[in-house]
Design a protein around this motif. Structure first.
Motif, short mmCIF file in Angstrom:
data_model
loop_
_atom_site.label_atom_id
_atom_site.label_comp_id
_atom_site.label_asym_id
_atom_site.label_seq_id
_atom_site.Cartn_x
_atom_site.Cartn_y
_atom_site.Cartn_z
N ILE A 88 41.85 40.22 29.41
CA ILE A 88 41.16 40.63 30.63
C ILE A 88 40.51 41.99 30.41
O ILE A 88 41.19 42.97 30.07
N ALA A 89 39.19 42.07 30.59
CA ALA A 89 38.52 43.38 30.57
C ALA A 89 38.84 44.09 31.87
O ALA A 89 38.90 43.48 32.94
N GLU A 90 39.07 45.40 31.81
CA GLU A 90 39.55 46.14 32.98
C GLU A 90 38.61 46.06 34.17
O GLU A 90 39.04 46.21 35.32
N GLY A 91 37.31 45.80 33.93
CA GLY A 91 36.35 45.71 35.01
C GLY A 91 36.17 44.32 35.58
O GLY A 91 35.31 44.10 36.44
N GLU A 92 36.98 43.37 35.13
CA GLU A 92 36.89 41.99 35.62
C GLU A 92 37.15 41.98 37.13
O GLU A 92 37.95 42.75 37.65
N LYS A 93 36.45 41.11 37.84
CA LYS A 93 36.34 41.21 39.30
C LYS A 93 37.56 40.72 40.08
O LYS A 93 37.60 40.85 41.31
N ASN A 94 38.58 40.16 39.43
CA ASN A 94 39.74 39.65 40.17
C ASN A 94 40.84 40.70 40.37
O ASN A 94 41.90 40.38 40.89
N GLY A 95 40.59 41.94 39.95
CA GLY A 95 41.53 43.00 40.29
C GLY A 95 42.48 43.45 39.22
O GLY A 95 43.49 44.11 39.50
N GLY A 96 42.22 43.11 37.95
CA GLY A 96 43.05 43.61 36.87
C GLY A 96 44.19 42.69 36.51
O GLY A 96 44.52 41.72 37.21
N ALA A 97 44.83 43.00 35.38
CA ALA A 97 45.84 42.11 34.79
C ALA A 97 47.04 41.89 35.69
O ALA A 97 47.54 40.76 35.82
N TYR A 98 47.56 42.94 36.32
CA TYR A 98 48.76 42.78 37.15
C TYR A 98 48.49 41.89 38.36
O TYR A 98 49.32 41.03 38.71
N ASN A 99 47.34 42.07 38.99
CA ASN A 99 47.01 41.25 40.16
C ASN A 99 46.82 39.79 39.77
O ASN A 99 47.30 38.87 40.46
N ILE A 100 46.13 39.56 38.64
CA ILE A 100 45.91 38.19 38.18
C ILE A 100 47.23 37.53 37.79
O ILE A 100 47.49 36.37 38.13
N ALA A 101 48.08 38.28 37.10
CA ALA A 101 49.38 37.74 36.67
C ALA A 101 50.23 37.34 37.88
O ALA A 101 50.90 36.29 37.87
N ARG A 102 50.20 38.16 38.92
CA ARG A 102 50.97 37.86 40.13
C ARG A 102 50.51 36.55 40.77
O ARG A 102 51.34 35.73 41.20
N ARG A 103 49.18 36.36 40.80
CA ARG A 103 48.64 35.16 41.44
C ARG A 103 48.89 33.91 40.60
O ARG A 103 49.10 32.81 41.15
#
Length: 348
Positions: free
Chosen positions: A245-260
């Motif tokens: 995940i590039a830090e500027g990706e629009k879904n809110g970063g690695a921690y947010n994506i991992a949670r979802r």
């Protein structure tokens, strides 16, 4: 864009102008600004030694634009840059400078530059560095050549920026190590890499590291689409996966994506790794050392030839010049279409 020495006629013109304009520049100032990038020291070395070889004095400006305001200048000779080609970071340091953003601050910086006898500048950095250089040169008519030093590889007018190759290899090395533990524990890893506006590092490192998915600022990827891809891998007996995940990706970063995603995959042990500033450090690769040396050499030659407000870059393995203003205004770089398609094909 003008290509340096890409035709015999251009080479002869360049040499003739070098001879004619050499006496106009007695002293060059060199500085690094913005985020540090592996290879900056190799570039400083090339600027210093090319200048001295050409009979020009060199002043190192420490802490970038802040150093201009603080008069933090150091005389440099050929021995000043011994044993630095292999070092990461920048021996000239770098810093933010709020005062330089004002015209009064730039006027004060220019007065200090002229008082030090500096006739021209070489600026090593990214678009923020070039914005300051363009303003200073335009307002006070001092010759400046920019050299692209940023791990993001996101400047128009050059195929590669100094530090990008090293940073990408650092990420690949990390992915390889994470892959070992992911496979051992049936884990799903989300690895966040630098790239607020550019997905170059994420795309290239993800492909080289065999990532199952790559999320980029330039490409909208819905969480449902990512989940479907991971489910497909799970049904084909994949026991571990790595998502870059590039830090500027629009879904809110690695921690947010991992949670979802975690809500969907109870059988995966999900982990997050953020590589952060690890990517900026380390000894530069051979590629970055040679690139930095070529561009540092070319920057001094361009100044001697009477050029100003240009960025030296590399295109199709040839050194070229691009207007700094053009490099700034065309900041967004389009990723390679074939790689965007290939990353999905190879991750099945």
């Amino acid at each position: 864009m003008n290509s340096i020495n890409n035709r015999s006629e251009a080479g002869n013109t360049f040499k003739a102008r070098t001879h004619r304009n050499n006496e106009n520049i007695k002293k060059i100032g060199v500085f690094t600004s913005g985020g540090d990038a592996p290879g900056m020291n190799a570039c400083v070395r090339a600027v210093v030694r090319t200048s001295i070889y050409s009979g020009i004095e060199v002043v190192g400006i420490r802490h970038g634009y802040q150093g201009m305001i603080d008069k933090n200048f150091i005389h440099m000779d050929a021995r000043s840059v011994c044993h630095i080609i292999q070092q990461g970071g920048t021996i000239l340091k770098t810093a933010r400078c709020v005062d330089f953003k004002t015209k009064e601050g730039r006027a004060f910086a220019f007065k200090n530059i002229k008082d030090a006898g500096i006739d021209a500048l070489v600026a090593i950095g990214g678009d923020g560095t070039f914005t300051g250089a363009e303003l200073l040169s335009r307002e006070f008519d001092i010759p400046i050549i920019g050299i692209p030093g940023t791990i993001d590889n996101d400047l128009f007018g050059t195929d590669y920026t100094i530090g990008y190759d090293t940073a990408t290899n650092t990420v690949i090395e990390a992915i390889d190590k994470i892959r070992d533990t992911a496979a051992s524990h049936d884990r799903l890893f989300f690895v966040e890499v630098m790239g607020r506006d550019s997905g170059c590092i994420a795309l290239h490192a993800g492909i080289a590291g065999g990532a199952e998915a790559i999320l980029l600022p330039e490409k909208d990827t819905a969480i449902d689409e990512l989940i479907a891809k991971l489910e497909e891998g799970a049904t084909s007996n994949k026991t571990s996966s790595i998502v870059i995940i590039a830090e500027g990706e629009k879904n809110g970063g690695a921690y947010n994506i991992a949670r979802r995603v975690k809500d969907k995959f109870g059988f995966y042990d999900i982990k997050v790794t953020i590589l952060g500033h690890l990517q900026r450090g380390g000894s530069p690769t051979s590629f970055d050392r040679v690139l930095a040396s070529r561009l540092g050499y070319a920057a001094v030659k361009a100044l001697i030839a009477g050029e100003s407000r240009k960025m030296v870059g590399i295109q199709a393995n040839k050194v070229c010049l691009t207007d700094i203003e053009e490099a700034i205004n065309n900041h967004s770089i389009k990723l390679e279409d074939d790689l965007l398609v290939m990353m999905d094909v190879l991750s099945i």
